[in-house]
Design a protein around this motif. Structure first.
Motif, PDB file in Angstrom:
ATOM      1  N   SER A  72      -6.500 -36.451  -4.747  1.00  9.02           N
ATOM      2  CA  SER A  72      -5.396 -37.222  -5.304  1.00  9.02           C
ATOM      3  C   SER A  72      -4.238 -37.301  -4.314  1.00  9.02           C
ATOM      4  N   VAL A  73      -3.946 -36.204  -3.643  1.00 14.66           N
ATOM      5  CA  VAL A  73      -2.865 -36.196  -2.655  1.00 14.66           C
ATOM      6  C   VAL A  73      -3.232 -37.059  -1.459  1.00 14.66           C
ATOM      7  N   GLU A  74      -4.491 -37.007  -1.027  1.00 17.70           N
ATOM      8  CA  GLU A  74      -4.938 -37.839   0.083  1.00 17.70           C
ATOM      9  C   GLU A  74      -4.834 -39.319  -0.272  1.00 17.70           C
ATOM     10  N   ALA A  75      -5.157 -39.653  -1.528  1.00 19.08           N
ATOM     11  CA  ALA A  75      -5.047 -41.044  -1.969  1.00 19.08           C
ATOM     12  C   ALA A  75      -3.587 -41.496  -1.976  1.00 19.08           C
ATOM     13  N   LEU A  76      -2.702 -40.609  -2.385  1.00 21.72           N
ATOM     14  CA  LEU A  76      -1.273 -40.925  -2.376  1.00 21.72           C
ATOM     15  C   LEU A  76      -0.791 -41.159  -0.952  1.00 21.72           C
ATOM     16  N   ALA A  77      -1.195 -40.286  -0.037  1.00 20.06           N
ATOM     17  CA  ALA A  77      -0.797 -40.438   1.361  1.00 20.06           C
ATOM     18  C   ALA A  77      -1.316 -41.748   1.938  1.00 20.06           C
ATOM     19  N   ALA A  78      -2.531 -42.117   1.563  1.00 20.70           N
ATOM     20  CA  ALA A  78      -3.097 -43.383   2.041  1.00 20.70           C
ATOM     21  C   ALA A  78      -2.322 -44.571   1.476  1.00 20.70           C
ATOM     22  N   GLU A  79      -1.933 -44.459   0.209  1.00 18.68           N
ATOM     23  CA  GLU A  79      -1.159 -45.526  -0.437  1.00 18.68           C
ATOM     24  C   GLU A  79       0.184 -45.729   0.259  1.00 18.68           C
ATOM     25  N   VAL A 115      -0.558 -25.663  -9.049  1.00 22.36           N
ATOM     26  CA  VAL A 115       0.525 -26.643  -8.974  1.00 22.36           C
ATOM     27  C   VAL A 115       1.665 -26.137  -8.109  1.00 22.36           C
ATOM     28  N   ASN A 116       2.154 -24.934  -8.401  1.00 27.46           N
ATOM     29  CA  ASN A 116       3.382 -24.449  -7.765  1.00 27.46           C
ATOM     30  C   ASN A 116       3.224 -24.156  -6.275  1.00 27.46           C
ATOM     31  N   VAL A 117       2.067 -23.653  -5.878  1.00 26.37           N
ATOM     32  CA  VAL A 117       1.878 -23.264  -4.470  1.00 26.37           C
ATOM     33  C   VAL A 117       0.900 -24.207  -3.760  1.00 26.37           C
ATOM     34  N   ARG A 118      -0.278 -24.371  -4.328  1.00 23.44           N
ATOM     35  CA  ARG A 118      -1.266 -25.271  -3.704  1.00 23.44           C
ATOM     36  C   ARG A 118      -0.711 -26.694  -3.609  1.00 23.44           C
ATOM     37  N   GLY A 119      -0.006 -27.137  -4.645  1.00 25.36           N
ATOM     38  CA  GLY A 119       0.556 -28.477  -4.632  1.00 25.36           C
ATOM     39  C   GLY A 119       1.575 -28.657  -3.521  1.00 25.36           C
ATOM     40  N   THR A 120       2.413 -27.648  -3.315  1.00 20.76           N
ATOM     41  CA  THR A 120       3.394 -27.703  -2.236  1.00 20.76           C
ATOM     42  C   THR A 120       2.698 -27.768  -0.880  1.00 20.76           C
ATOM     43  N   TYR A 121       1.680 -26.931  -0.720  1.00 22.15           N
ATOM     44  CA  TYR A 121       0.903 -26.918   0.527  1.00 22.15           C
ATOM     45  C   TYR A 121       0.244 -28.273   0.788  1.00 22.15           C
ATOM     46  N   LEU A 122      -0.393 -28.844  -0.235  1.00 17.53           N
ATOM     47  CA  LEU A 122      -1.115 -30.095  -0.039  1.00 17.53           C
ATOM     48  C   LEU A 122      -0.172 -31.251   0.294  1.00 17.53           C
ATOM     49  N   MET A 123       0.982 -31.297  -0.367  1.00 16.76           N
ATOM     50  CA  MET A 123       1.935 -32.372  -0.082  1.00 16.76           C
ATOM     51  C   MET A 123       2.512 -32.235   1.325  1.00 16.76           C
ATOM     52  N   ARG A 125       1.037 -30.785   3.832  1.00 14.69           N
ATOM     53  CA  ARG A 125      -0.087 -31.082   4.733  1.00 14.69           C
ATOM     54  C   ARG A 125      -0.276 -32.586   4.898  1.00 14.69           C
ATOM     55  N   ALA A 126      -0.017 -33.339   3.822  1.00 13.86           N
ATOM     56  CA  ALA A 126      -0.236 -34.779   3.855  1.00 13.86           C
ATOM     57  C   ALA A 126       0.894 -35.533   4.549  1.00 13.86           C
ATOM     58  N   PHE A 127       2.150 -35.091   4.366  1.00 13.45           N
ATOM     59  CA  PHE A 127       3.277 -35.895   4.837  1.00 13.45           C
ATOM     60  C   PHE A 127       4.006 -35.337   6.052  1.00 13.45           C
TER      61      PHE A 127
END
Length: 259
Positions: A72-79, A115-123, A125-127
């Motif tokens: 989902s994060v990768e799709a957002l970054a692509a968008e 959400v709190n930690v993995r989500g921060t890491y993934l975002m 990593r993407a941006f």
């Protein structure tokens, strides 16, 4: 090398593109509105499309994504690949269970960290790559004063917020040399539905009234009150106007101290 991309103007918000997670309500909504009011183009990210659409308006557009899901994060970054995202506010978070550690199921623990930690890491990593490549950018991770003081029966939440602070400080040293600032903001209790829930549960657990549970909590703060969502949003704006701020954790807690 001197990096000046994000410090050339005295107004460090207007004209920039920002991504805010958990933007459908609460702090995320307030931060989104504050950035948009100051001229940023804001991408409001969250899982609830209906809530996001309610936030949409001038300078704000919605993007549905689950920050805990890599795809989902990768799709957002692509968008947003055609956008120059130079502000990232990782606000998405869940409060988790209110219970003694021994009564918390592994799945409940994992849901909080997802959400709190993995989500921060993934975002990040993407941006971050785009910011590093351009030599400028600001990342603000919303942690919590609860990551720095005891909060009984809330171990997953407090542990996750301490992890966010650690992630922030280390990441700042990784990308700071490229001109990207990474900081965390640790709010204290914010008046709203989440604290209403917590006071209700605490009153039920201890046999006191709701008002007594609230008073016992806010009495730990120097200002003897909770924060407002707008005060937290204002802190984000202030942090973006401090070009020398990096690897910092800002305590915005009305003077909350450990009991």
């Amino acid at each position: 090398m001197t990096h000046t991309g994000s410090t050339a103007s005295s107004d460090r918000v207007a004209g920039r593109t920002a991504v805010v997670t958990g933007a459908g309500n609460g702090l995320g909504r307030a931060i989104t509105l504050a950035l948009a009011e100051r001229g940023a183009s804001v991408v409001a990210v969250g899982r609830n499309q209906e809530r996001l659409e309610a936030v949409e308006g001038k300078n704000i557009r919605a993007a549905t994504a689950d920050v805990s899901d890599p795809a989902s994060v990768e799709a957002l970054a692509a968008e947003l690949s055609g956008e120059t995202v130079s502000i990232l506010v990782n606000n998405a978070g869940v409060p988790g269970p209110v219970a003694s550690l021994v009564d918390i199921a592994p799945d409940e623990w994992d849901d909080v960290f997802a959400v709190n930690v993995r989500g921060t890491y993934l975002m990040c990593r993407a941006f971050l790559p785009g910011m590093v490549e351009r030599g400028a950018g600001d990342v603000i991770n919303v942690a919590s004063v609860s990551g720095k003081r005891p909060l009984i029966r809330r171990t997953p939440y407090t542990a996750s917020k301490m992890a966010v602070i650690g992630l922030t400080r280390t990441l700042a040293y990784e990308v700071g040399p490229a001109g990207v600032s990474v900081n965390s903001l640790s709010p204290g209790p914010v008046d709203g539905p989440r604290m209403t829930r917590n006071f209700t549960l605490e009153a039920e657990r201890t046999g006191v009234t709701y008002e007594q549970a609230e008073e016992a909590f806010v009495s730990r703060a120097a200002l003897h009150r909770m924060l407002t969502e707008d005060e937290v949003a204002a802190a984000v704006i202030a942090m973006l106007h401090m070009p020398g701020l990096c690897a910092a954790d800002i305590d915005l807690s009305a003077g909350m101290v450990a009991p």
